[in-house]
Every structure is written in C-alpha cells, then in structure tokens.
Scaffold this motif. Structure first.
Motif, PDB file in Angstrom:
ATOM      1  N   GLN A  39       0.839  -1.083  -0.065  1.00 19.12           N
ATOM      2  CA  GLN A  39      -0.014   0.170   0.088  1.00 19.12           C
ATOM      3  C   GLN A  39       0.714   1.109  -0.058  1.00 19.12           C
ATOM      4  O   GLN A  39       1.775   1.389   0.770  1.00 19.12           O
ATOM      5  CB  GLN A  39      -0.910   0.133   1.049  1.00 19.12           C
ATOM      6  CG  GLN A  39      -1.845   1.177   1.222  1.00 19.12           C
ATOM      7  CD  GLN A  39      -3.000   0.892   2.280  1.00 19.12           C
ATOM      8  OE1 GLN A  39      -2.849   0.565   3.386  1.00 19.12           O
ATOM      9  NE2 GLN A  39      -4.231   1.505   1.921  1.00 19.12           N
ATOM     10  N   THR A  40       0.426   2.192  -0.701  1.00 20.01           N
ATOM     11  CA  THR A  40       1.237   3.436  -1.035  1.00 20.01           C
ATOM     12  C   THR A  40       0.110   4.719  -0.490  1.00 20.01           C
ATOM     13  O   THR A  40      -0.935   4.446  -0.475  1.00 20.01           O
ATOM     14  CB  THR A  40       1.709   3.982  -2.274  1.00 20.01           C
ATOM     15  OG1 THR A  40       0.574   3.527  -3.260  1.00 20.01           O
ATOM     16  CG2 THR A  40       2.937   2.776  -2.721  1.00 20.01           C
ATOM     17  N   PRO A  41       0.705   5.650  -0.082  1.00 21.80           N
ATOM     18  CA  PRO A  41      -0.242   6.871   0.496  1.00 21.80           C
ATOM     19  C   PRO A  41      -1.177   6.920  -0.558  1.00 21.80           C
ATOM     20  O   PRO A  41      -0.844   7.286  -1.592  1.00 21.80           O
ATOM     21  CB  PRO A  41       0.659   7.951   0.923  1.00 21.80           C
ATOM     22  CG  PRO A  41       1.875   7.409   1.259  1.00 21.80           C
ATOM     23  CD  PRO A  41       2.178   5.969   0.274  1.00 21.80           C
ATOM     24  N   GLY A  42      -2.377   7.166  -0.090  1.00 23.01           N
ATOM     25  CA  GLY A  42      -3.753   7.450  -0.975  1.00 23.01           C
ATOM     26  C   GLY A  42      -4.087   6.364  -2.019  1.00 23.01           C
ATOM     27  O   GLY A  42      -5.227   6.538  -2.791  1.00 23.01           O
ATOM     28  N   ASN A  43      -3.662   5.243  -1.922  1.00 28.28           N
ATOM     29  CA  ASN A  43      -3.930   4.047  -2.766  1.00 28.28           C
ATOM     30  C   ASN A  43      -4.517   3.030  -1.920  1.00 28.28           C
ATOM     31  O   ASN A  43      -4.185   2.644  -0.745  1.00 28.28           O
ATOM     32  CB  ASN A  43      -2.734   3.646  -3.612  1.00 28.28           C
ATOM     33  CG  ASN A  43      -2.342   4.811  -4.709  1.00 28.28           C
ATOM     34  OD1 ASN A  43      -3.257   5.369  -5.414  1.00 28.28           O
ATOM     35  ND2 ASN A  43      -1.141   5.112  -4.560  1.00 28.28           N
ATOM     36  N   ARG A  46      -2.573  -3.594  -2.498  1.00 21.74           N
ATOM     37  CA  ARG A  46      -2.958  -4.285  -3.670  1.00 21.74           C
ATOM     38  C   ARG A  46      -1.897  -5.624  -3.423  1.00 21.74           C
ATOM     39  O   ARG A  46      -0.858  -5.648  -2.922  1.00 21.74           O
ATOM     40  CB  ARG A  46      -1.992  -3.603  -4.895  1.00 21.74           C
ATOM     41  CG  ARG A  46      -1.726  -4.276  -6.121  1.00 21.74           C
ATOM     42  CD  ARG A  46      -0.891  -3.265  -7.203  1.00 21.74           C
ATOM     43  NE  ARG A  46      -0.926  -4.085  -8.416  1.00 21.74           N
ATOM     44  CZ  ARG A  46      -0.496  -3.660  -9.624  1.00 21.74           C
ATOM     45  NH1 ARG A  46      -0.241  -2.193  -9.599  1.00 21.74           N
ATOM     46  NH2 ARG A  46      -0.130  -4.215 -10.753  1.00 21.74           N
ATOM     47  N   GLY A  47      -2.701  -6.784  -3.942  1.00 21.91           N
ATOM     48  CA  GLY A  47      -2.089  -8.126  -3.576  1.00 21.91           C
ATOM     49  C   GLY A  47      -0.537  -8.110  -4.722  1.00 21.91           C
ATOM     50  O   GLY A  47      -0.904  -8.038  -5.778  1.00 21.91           O
ATOM     51  N   ILE A  48       0.340  -8.623  -4.079  1.00 22.87           N
ATOM     52  CA  ILE A  48       1.593  -8.794  -4.946  1.00 22.87           C
ATOM     53  C   ILE A  48       2.055 -10.216  -4.852  1.00 22.87           C
ATOM     54  O   ILE A  48       2.525 -10.697  -6.008  1.00 22.87           O
ATOM     55  CB  ILE A  48       2.558  -7.702  -4.244  1.00 22.87           C
ATOM     56  CG1 ILE A  48       3.128  -8.231  -2.950  1.00 22.87           C
ATOM     57  CG2 ILE A  48       2.352  -6.318  -4.825  1.00 22.87           C
ATOM     58  CD1 ILE A  48       4.353  -7.663  -2.545  1.00 22.87           C
ATOM     59  N   ASP A  88       8.204   0.005  -6.266  1.00 21.87           N
ATOM     60  CA  ASP A  88       8.074  -1.207  -5.012  1.00 21.87           C
ATOM     61  C   ASP A  88       7.812  -0.523  -3.727  1.00 21.87           C
ATOM     62  O   ASP A  88       7.875  -1.226  -2.841  1.00 21.87           O
ATOM     63  CB  ASP A  88       9.205  -2.205  -5.206  1.00 21.87           C
ATOM     64  CG  ASP A  88       9.207  -2.967  -6.346  1.00 21.87           C
ATOM     65  OD1 ASP A  88      10.259  -3.280  -6.971  1.00 21.87           O
ATOM     66  OD2 ASP A  88       8.033  -3.327  -7.029  1.00 21.87           O
ATOM     67  N   THR A  89       8.277   0.648  -3.578  1.00 21.32           N
ATOM     68  CA  THR A  89       8.032   1.336  -2.244  1.00 21.32           C
ATOM     69  C   THR A  89       6.605   1.435  -1.870  1.00 21.32           C
ATOM     70  O   THR A  89       5.834   1.524  -2.704  1.00 21.32           O
ATOM     71  CB  THR A  89       8.714   2.933  -2.560  1.00 21.32           C
ATOM     72  OG1 THR A  89       9.973   2.946  -2.804  1.00 21.32           O
ATOM     73  CG2 THR A  89       8.245   3.644  -1.174  1.00 21.32           C
ATOM     74  N   GLY A  90       6.676   1.161  -0.569  1.00 13.95           N
ATOM     75  CA  GLY A  90       5.263   1.260   0.218  1.00 13.95           C
ATOM     76  C   GLY A  90       5.180   0.353   1.182  1.00 13.95           C
ATOM     77  O   GLY A  90       6.123  -0.242   1.837  1.00 13.95           O
ATOM     78  N   LYS A  91       4.390   0.152   2.068  1.00 14.98           N
ATOM     79  CA  LYS A  91       4.131  -0.428   3.177  1.00 14.98           C
ATOM     80  C   LYS A  91       3.620  -2.071   2.799  1.00 14.98           C
ATOM     81  O   LYS A  91       2.572  -2.079   2.167  1.00 14.98           O
ATOM     82  CB  LYS A  91       3.218   0.019   4.222  1.00 14.98           C
ATOM     83  CG  LYS A  91       3.210  -0.358   5.722  1.00 14.98           C
ATOM     84  CD  LYS A  91       2.524   0.476   6.643  1.00 14.98           C
ATOM     85  CE  LYS A  91       2.893  -0.081   8.033  1.00 14.98           C
ATOM     86  NZ  LYS A  91       2.435   1.095   9.175  1.00 14.98           N
TER      87      LYS A  91
END
Length: 126
Positions: A39-43, A46-48, A88-91
């Motif tokens: 998950q990224t801010p504001g989005n 998403r399953g990866i 790929d950056t995100g939580k």
C-alpha cells in the motif's frame, strides 16, 4: 485468533534486494492462504504475492519474475524481493485466510483475507 507479525522492511537501492518475513500464530492448520500486499499513501492495498496451503503461488504481474513467496513448516511466510524498483516502495502487509471459496478464486484480493499484520515499510531509492 490469528496474529501476524512482519519484519525485514527497510531501504534499498534500485536493483537491490530485501526479504520480508511474517510469523503467523493462531492458525488452525496449514491450509491457510498467506499473502503479501503493498500500500502506498492515497492508494488501496494491492496484492502482490500469495501462497496456498499446498504451496501453489500467485503473483501480481508487476512483481512476477522478481519476487518469490515461500513459507516454512513453522508458519513463517517470506517474500524475497529482487530487482527492486522505486515503484516497489510502500508499506507491505502480511495477510492470512482460511481456504474458503473467495480466496481460492481470488488469492490476491484484499477482501478475501481475514487477518492482517501491522505492516513493514519498504523504500526503494533510484
């Protein structure tokens, strides 16, 4: 009650690698589906990558060929992330679900999962 604890997040440069771990407790058996979401801010999340109880794996197209999901006999799930890109950056969140029809049909769908970890941050710099 299922509990999930992620670790292994951090920073990497483009092209680098990281390996995330998720320790699961409280699972009734080894048939659970386990997955990683980003998950990224504001989005939305998403399953990866996901792995079924029988070891079958599923990947989002954005990571296929670069990420590898696996699990061990001690209910720890891993995702090895290679060839990292800034996108790929995100939580990253670990999730678990019993093998009900919804997760069998849609193993990368957020709504198919019933238990979630707190997440671990991954930052990839260019």
């Amino acid at each position: 009650q299922v509990q999930l604890l992620e670790s292994g997040g951090g920073s990497a440069q483009t092209g680098g690698s990281l390996k995330l771990s998720c320790v699961a407790s409280g699972l009734n058996d080894d048939t659970y589906y386990m997955a990683w979401f980003r998950q990224t801010p504001g989005n939305e999340r998403r399953g990866i990558a996901a792995i079924a109880g029988n070891g079958k794996t599923y990947y989002d197209g954005s990571v296929k060929g670069r990420f590898i999901i696996s699990k061990d006999a001690k209910n720890t799930v891993y995702v090895e992330m290679n060839g990292l890109k800034p996108e790929d950056t995100g939580k990253y969140y670990c999730a678990a679900a019993p093998p009900r029809e919804e997760v069998r049909d849609f193993p990368l769908m957020v709504a198919a999962y019933t238990s979630w970890g707190q997440g671990t941050q991954v930052t990839v710099s260019s």
